[in-house]
Design an enzyme around this catalytic site. Structure first.
Site, PDB file in Angstrom:
ATOM      1  N   GLU A 154       0.969  -1.250  -0.282  1.00 39.10           N
ATOM      2  CA  GLU A 154      -0.049  -0.408   0.019  1.00 39.10           C
ATOM      3  C   GLU A 154       0.987   1.197   0.658  1.00 39.10           C
ATOM      4  O   GLU A 154       0.564   2.505   0.861  1.00 39.10           O
ATOM      5  CB  GLU A 154      -0.933   0.024   0.603  1.00 39.10           C
ATOM      6  CG  GLU A 154      -1.435  -0.928   1.186  1.00 39.10           C
ATOM      7  CD  GLU A 154      -2.678  -1.391   0.449  1.00 39.10           C
ATOM      8  OE1 GLU A 154      -3.166  -0.264  -0.413  1.00 39.10           O
ATOM      9  OE2 GLU A 154      -3.371  -2.678   0.266  1.00 39.10           O
ATOM     10  N   LEU A 155       2.216   1.196  -0.649  1.00 38.69           N
ATOM     11  CA  LEU A 155       3.195   2.307  -0.924  1.00 38.69           C
ATOM     12  C   LEU A 155       3.367   3.276   1.078  1.00 38.69           C
ATOM     13  O   LEU A 155       3.976   3.785   0.535  1.00 38.69           O
ATOM     14  CB  LEU A 155       2.073   3.100  -1.777  1.00 38.69           C
ATOM     15  CG  LEU A 155       2.579   3.094  -2.753  1.00 38.69           C
ATOM     16  CD1 LEU A 155       1.606   4.263  -3.798  1.00 38.69           C
ATOM     17  CD2 LEU A 155       3.285   2.498  -3.687  1.00 38.69           C
TER      18      LEU A 155
END
Lengths: 429, 414
Positions: free
Chosen positions: B146-147
């Protein structure tokens, strides 16, 4: 603005949530600058009325000769049929009832030469209920005739005839407030006379208030009322400061509690069944069933048959103080109701800091985000939810804290404001 | 020359089956084979297969000018191998063009970066091995689940040998800085950072099919026009999104495939544009400044922080119970337990427990197989409790076997 209100119960003389709700609504309306005249069958003199005017129907002088029923719409004529059914008494209680009470006031007692009389009311839910409901309606007509007010507000079927009468006499708009329907009380074996009274009230009303969307749907689908006529205004709770009891339990086990009448409507069998499922796997639980009702013996037998009697406790009816003590000991409170128009017990539990599980067939679940919700018949899901609340602190802690905030935000003043707006729309203000 | 960097995230979690408290200790299976199979087949048909085919066509059509990159989670790869091997084949065809970069991530699409450094690194290695085995290239660029990024995570990633990393570039993360440059990590200056252009990425990922959006319907030409209108000094636009955007989040009826097909041609309608992979971008462009992110950022929700996975008590409780098992897992060699351990770490399980959806984020309930976050938590905890019991059983048995082995070798008894 002045509202003429009819209700069968008013604290401290109450048997269920109706009186408590009527009290909250009246206080809330007063806070919104609405004058309230509240008519009960029989005032005891020690009610907490504040600025509100409480009228006892038993104290209203009634002209004798006037043929009160004549001239009113046919809607009420069925009431003259003597009803053999007494919805709130079990056959046992009915037999025990003192037949002497029936004699007096058959036609009202003569008072003096001015040709007035007073009706007597027990004000409870006894054998003469239907007759008292009818007398109450006659008194309502008299009050409506001799008082000035802007709107009529009647709570539950017992006061619907009173509301209808008052509307007939005064021509003022009628709001009926449904706290419970016959389907909640009796399941599928409903008393048709009660049903018809409820339906007449709903038909004659200018607007209907339901205490939940759950109840609103019942009104629409089982009483065939047009949806536009029914609005949901949820109940609130009395949020005055309370003394929180220290959480002390004599048990090492987790305590799971059911509080309520032990009747079919409240789903006690689901509770026992879920208890058995859990105890089969984990003995670290105790289950407490607090309340009285026609199914109590059956529930005791069921627990014995399932061999869980040593871990399940039946307390009978508990007074306020004892209830608070039980809540202080509880880790989980369960309300597995089959049909619950609102449901005040979970809110009391939450105020005592206990996380709750409520059935999806209840009105209160509509206003609680932070409660676990199960279908009342799904005892697997119920057992799973009880187990999770007892075992996983992240869940129980969060629910207790966040539901506490939700309940603290409930205000009768807010709900009364909605009612006031509803009155205003009916009066074209 | 201006560069456009397309990165698509491919991920599927192993969703849990309903696991009653009565099953705790029974050691039954945890995962909902049927549901996972069905969902994967469906998304393969709607998205992965048609989108891969389209990208292959585009790469062949534009030769060396159209490059793309993927990050495929280990759980997604495992599901492809199990339920839809043809998807692996279609990704392999893309890999064979030489125009596709495969990024590294945690095998379990996990939050291990926040729970355990040892586990984090082990999962990255396992994932890199898997990518090398399937697609013949070892990842040099990393993108965390999710970065999610902090300076500390950047440091770990750099120590693992990665040269480039992707993260979120939302305005309130970057403040006055533009995401349209390459940066270097403040903690590890050799690690280059590519930041998601959140506005342009979300125009495609979230707003494309929104009929209330002022730019609906979004044609490729219009979107390319926005790229052409960028300030001349800015050098790169990073368009990062879920691959499922194509055909799943936006169904084919929305015209999303036509958009994708026309997009490169519209970009190339003006000279001086080129599609690159993250690694290529760092060979063409030097970093312009150091970037420090002491607080965790992510690409999720409005807040772009960790609140979607670790924002409430349920998530934090579950997370701490999960990673309290990490020590024990280090001595676990049981294949099935190791696999469950990996799959139970998938961030989606925590996402389902997010209570923000009670008031706003419909996004959470869209992705969740549960009715409520409480159901998600209860089910996960029942599974995790069983897992912990199975792990203990295994370790006791293992110790007993070792003791027996030792005493039979040494003839000593304890």
């Amino acid at each position: 603005m002045k509202v003429l209100m009819f209700g069968w119960e008013f604290p401290p003389y109450i048997s269920g949530g109706l009186g408590t709700a009527c009290h909250g609504i009246s206080k809330g309306l007063l806070a919104c600058d609405v004058d309230v005249v509240f008519v009960v069958p029989k005032a005891q003199g020690n009610e907490d009325t504040g600025k509100m005017k409480l009228v006892s129907a038993a104290a209203v002088p009634m002209p004798v000769r006037r043929d009160t029923a004549a001239g009113f719409s046919g809607a009420l004529t069925f009431f003259e049929v003597n009803c053999p059914l007494v919805p709130y008494l079990s056959p046992d209680q009915f037999a025990k009832h003192n037949p002497a009470a029936f004699q007096e006031s058959q036609h009202g007692e003569m008072e003096n030469e001015t040709q007035t009389t007073h009706y007597t009311f027990n004000g409870g839910y006894g054998k003469d209920l239907m007759k008292e409901v009818w007398q109450y309606a006659l008194v309502a007509a008299e009050i409506a005739d001799t008082n000035s007010f802007d709107i009529i507000h009647a709570h539950d079927w017992l006061s619907f005839p009173a509301g209808i009468m008052a509307k007939e006499v005064s021509g003022k708009p009628l709001v009926v407030h449904v706290h419970a329907t016959e389907f909640d009380r009796a399941g599928d074996s409903i008393n048709m006379q009660v049903y018809e009274t409820e339906r007449q009230g709903m038909l004659q009303a200018d607007q209907i208030i339901a205490v939940s969307e759950f109840t609103r749907q019942t009104i629409i689908h089982k009483y065939y009322i047009t949806p536009e006529k029914v609005v949901t205004i949820h109940n609130a709770v009395d949020n005055s400061p309370r003394t929180v009891m220290p959480a002390v339990s004599p048990f090492r086990e987790k305590v799971v509690t059911f509080i309520g009448r032990i009747t079919w409507q409240k789903g006690p069998a689901s509770f026992i069944e879920a208890a058995a499922r859990i105890l089969k796997i984990d003995k670290g639980f105790r289950f407490v069933m607090a309340g009285n009702g026609d199914l109590l013996p059956a529930m005791m037998k069921m627990a014995a048959r399932l061999r869980i009697s040593s871990n399940i406790h039946f307390t009978g009816f508990l007074k306020d103080q004892q209830r608070e003590q039980l809540l202080a000991k509880s880790h989980v409170v369960v309300m597995p109701s089959v049909s619950e128009p609102f449901g005040i017990v979970p809110l009391e539990a939450i105020r005592a800091g206990v996380p709750v599980i409520v059935s999806k067939q209840s009105g209160v679940q509509e206003i609680l985000q932070y409660a676990l919700k199960v279908d009342w018949w799904n005892t697997d899901a119920l057992a799973n939810a009880i187990y999770a609340l007892a075992q996983y602190k992240g869940l129980s802690g969060m629910l207790a804290r966040e539901s506490g905030k939700e309940v603290a935000a409930l205000r009768w003043e807010k709900q009364a404001q909605l009612m006031k707006e509803l009155y205003e729309s009916l009066l074209n203000l | 020359m201006k560069y456009i960097c397309l990165y698509f995230q491919v991920h599927q979690p192993f969703r849990l089956r309903p696991f009653s408290f009565a099953e705790i200790g029974g050691g039954g299976s945890y995962f909902n084979e049927e549901m996972n199979d069905t969902i994967l087949q469906q998304i393969a048909q709607q998205c992965y297969l048609p989108a891969n085919k389209l990208l292959l066509d585009l790469i062949e059509r534009y030769g060396g000018r159209f490059h793309v990159s993927f990050s495929i989670s280990g759980t997604a790869l495992d599901q492809f191998e199990r339920y839809a091997p043809e998807v692996i084949d279609s990704f392999r065809k893309l890999a064979d063009t030489g125009c596709v970069e495969f990024l590294g991530e945690t095998y379990g699409h996990s939050l291990a970066a926040l729970g355990s450094e040892i586990e984090f690194m082990a999962q990255i290695k396992a994932h890199a091995d898997k990518i090398a085995q399937l697609f013949g290239q070892r990842p040099v660029t990393f993108r965390n689940t999710e970065l999610i990024y902090t300076d500390a995570i950047g440091d770990m990633v750099h120590r693992m040998g990665f040269t480039t990393m992707l993260t979120e570039g939302a305005a309130h993360v970057l403040h006055w800085k533009s995401p349209n440059y390459i940066y270097r990590a403040a903690s590890s200056p050799e690690l280059k950072l590519l930041l998601k252009n959140y506005r342009l990425s979300d125009d495609i990922a979230f707003r494309f099919a929104d009929r209330n959006w002022e730019h609906w319907p979004l044609a490729a030409g219009k979107f390319a026009g926005w790229l052409h209108a960028m300030p001349s000094q800015e050098t790169i636009v990073n368009l990062f999104m879920d691959y499922e955007t194509f055909g799943e989040h936006h169904t084919k009826e929305t015209g999303i495939f036509q958009f994708l097909e026309a997009f490169p041609g519209e970009v190339f309608s003006k000279p001086g544009y080129r599609f690159v992979t993250p690694h290529e971008a760092t060979t063409f462009l030097p970093p312009i400044a150091a970037l420090s992110m002491p607080q965790p950022v992510s690409w999720a929700d409005e807040a772009r922080d960790l609140s979607a996975w670790l924002g409430n008590d349920l998530q934090q409780d579950a997370f701490s119970v999960l990673y309290s098992l990490e020590q024990k897992m280090q001595s676990c060699r049981n294949e099935q337990l190791r696999r469950s351990w990996l799959y139970l770490q998938t961030s989606d399980h925590f996402y389902y427990m997010c209570t923000k959806s009670l008031s706003d984020g419909a996004v959470h309930s869209y992705f969740s197989p549960y009715d409520t976050p409480f159901d998600a938590f209860m089910n996960y905890m029942n599974v995790l409790t069983d897992f912990s019991l199975q792990l203990d059983k295994y370790l006791v048995k293992k110790k007993k076997l070792m003791d027996e082995g030792y005493s039979s070798k040494t003839r000593l008894c304890f």
